[in-house]
Design a protein around this motif. Structure first.
Motif, PDB file in Angstrom:
ATOM      1  N   ALA A  20      40.825  11.263  48.088  1.00 28.35           N
ATOM      2  CA  ALA A  20      41.878  10.943  49.084  1.00 28.35           C
ATOM      3  C   ALA A  20      43.398  11.391  48.239  1.00 28.35           C
ATOM      4  N   TYR A  21      43.562  11.125  47.281  1.00 31.93           N
ATOM      5  CA  TYR A  21      44.746  11.376  46.572  1.00 31.93           C
ATOM      6  C   TYR A  21      45.313  12.687  46.638  1.00 31.93           C
ATOM      7  N   ARG A  22      44.171  13.537  46.300  1.00 30.51           N
ATOM      8  CA  ARG A  22      44.459  14.836  46.308  1.00 30.51           C
ATOM      9  C   ARG A  22      44.717  15.453  47.506  1.00 30.51           C
ATOM     10  N   GLN A  23      44.110  15.139  48.579  1.00 33.36           N
ATOM     11  CA  GLN A  23      44.262  15.113  49.927  1.00 33.36           C
ATOM     12  C   GLN A  23      45.705  15.135  50.344  1.00 33.36           C
ATOM     13  N   LEU A  24      46.090  13.782  50.045  1.00 35.59           N
ATOM     14  CA  LEU A  24      47.577  13.296  50.401  1.00 35.59           C
ATOM     15  C   LEU A  24      48.483  14.109  49.633  1.00 35.59           C
ATOM     16  N   MET A  25      48.252  14.450  48.486  1.00 36.25           N
ATOM     17  CA  MET A  25      49.450  15.489  47.793  1.00 36.25           C
ATOM     18  C   MET A  25      49.257  16.749  48.577  1.00 36.25           C
ATOM     19  N   LYS A  26      48.299  17.186  49.054  1.00 33.61           N
ATOM     20  CA  LYS A  26      48.162  18.678  49.841  1.00 33.61           C
ATOM     21  C   LYS A  26      48.775  18.477  51.003  1.00 33.61           C
ATOM     22  N   ASN A  27      48.450  17.455  51.874  1.00 32.66           N
ATOM     23  CA  ASN A  27      48.931  17.074  53.101  1.00 32.66           C
ATOM     24  C   ASN A  27      49.457  15.906  53.305  1.00 32.66           C
ATOM     25  N   PRO A  28      50.744  15.747  53.155  1.00 31.78           N
ATOM     26  CA  PRO A  28      51.533  14.413  53.340  1.00 31.78           C
ATOM     27  C   PRO A  28      51.621  13.825  54.720  1.00 31.78           C
ATOM     28  N   ARG A  29      51.206  12.582  54.756  1.00 31.66           N
ATOM     29  CA  ARG A  29      51.213  12.027  56.145  1.00 31.66           C
ATOM     30  C   ARG A  29      52.373  12.095  56.991  1.00 31.66           C
ATOM     31  N   ILE A  30      52.077  12.683  58.129  1.00 21.84           N
ATOM     32  CA  ILE A  30      53.244  12.888  58.819  1.00 21.84           C
ATOM     33  C   ILE A  30      53.838  11.818  59.585  1.00 21.84           C
ATOM     34  N   ASP A  31      53.294  10.643  59.740  1.00 23.28           N
ATOM     35  CA  ASP A  31      53.659   9.615  60.473  1.00 23.28           C
ATOM     36  C   ASP A  31      54.831   8.625  59.513  1.00 23.28           C
TER      37      ASP A  31
END
Length: 217
Positions: free
Chosen positions: A179-190
């Motif tokens: 989940a952390y790696r995904q967040l670093m690649k795709n920062p939350r848009i909201d």
């Protein structure tokens, strides 16, 4: 660089998971002892007492207690500003809502499972473990909900809530890392903020940077 906050129930294997995640991701795991070092460096020697006791009605309005809690939040902002850390406990999930690069995790398990784990850990009886756990949870809940005014039972405040009686700690660690790696690649848009928006005193930032063995940027 990013941050992971880990909120956990006693006996949910939260400390083990936080340290394992930090090791797997190459982050620094920040626990109560690390926070205490910063607090003591700034003269807040009563942090342990404030954190480990439930205040009476009038104690909630004590100026020293209020100043200690305010600086605790300031210290946590400094660790988050430096980044690449796992912040264990201390209400970090509430402090860092709405940040694009901060992941908030909640670890839980049924009381019976957590009691069994603590009995095995300390060799205590069921009654002793239950009494100690309930008292400690009351203290933690009081600190987070009364002093910090955050609700750790609100699942909406977390990106991931894991029941470690169902998901083994090793698997939970892998989920959090992914989940952390995904967040670093795709920062939350909201989200409206990033760690770069955090305002921290330069002296405090230097102290935390040195503690973590990082080069100043």
């Amino acid at each position: 660089m990013g941050v992971i906050t880990v909120s956990r129930q006693i006996g949910s294997e939260g400390t083990f998971i936080a340290k394992r995640v930090a090791e797997q991701l190459g982050l620094s795991c920040i626990d109560k002892e690390d926070i205490e070092k910063v607090m003591h460096a700034y003269g807040f020697s009563a942090f342990e007492e404030v954190y480990n006791t439930r205040p009476g009605f009038w104690e909630r309005f004590d100026l020293q207690r209020t100043a200690t809690i305010d600086f605790l939040l300031t210290a946590m902002r400094a660790f988050a500003k430096v980044g690449n850390v796992v912040l264990l406990g201390r209400g970090g999930f509430g402090l860092f809502q709405g940040y694009t690069d901060i992941l908030n995790i909640r670890l839980r398990a049924p009381l019976a499972v957590r009691l069994e784990r603590k009995q095995k850990e300390y060799g205590s009886t069921d009654q002793e473990a239950r009494k100690a756990m309930i008292e400690q949870e009351l203290i933690r809940t009081s600190f987070v909900q009364t002093d910090l005014q955050y609700n750790q039972n609100d699942a909406a405040l977390f990106d991931l809530v894991i029941d470690t009686s169902i998901v083994p700690p090793e698997t939970a660690s892998l989920w959090i890392c992914d989940a952390y790696r995904q967040l670093m690649k795709n920062p939350r848009i909201d989200a409206k903020h990033t760690r770069a928006d955090l305002v921290v005193d330069d002296v405090l930032l230097k102290l935390v940077t040195t503690m973590l063995g990082r080069n100043e940027t």
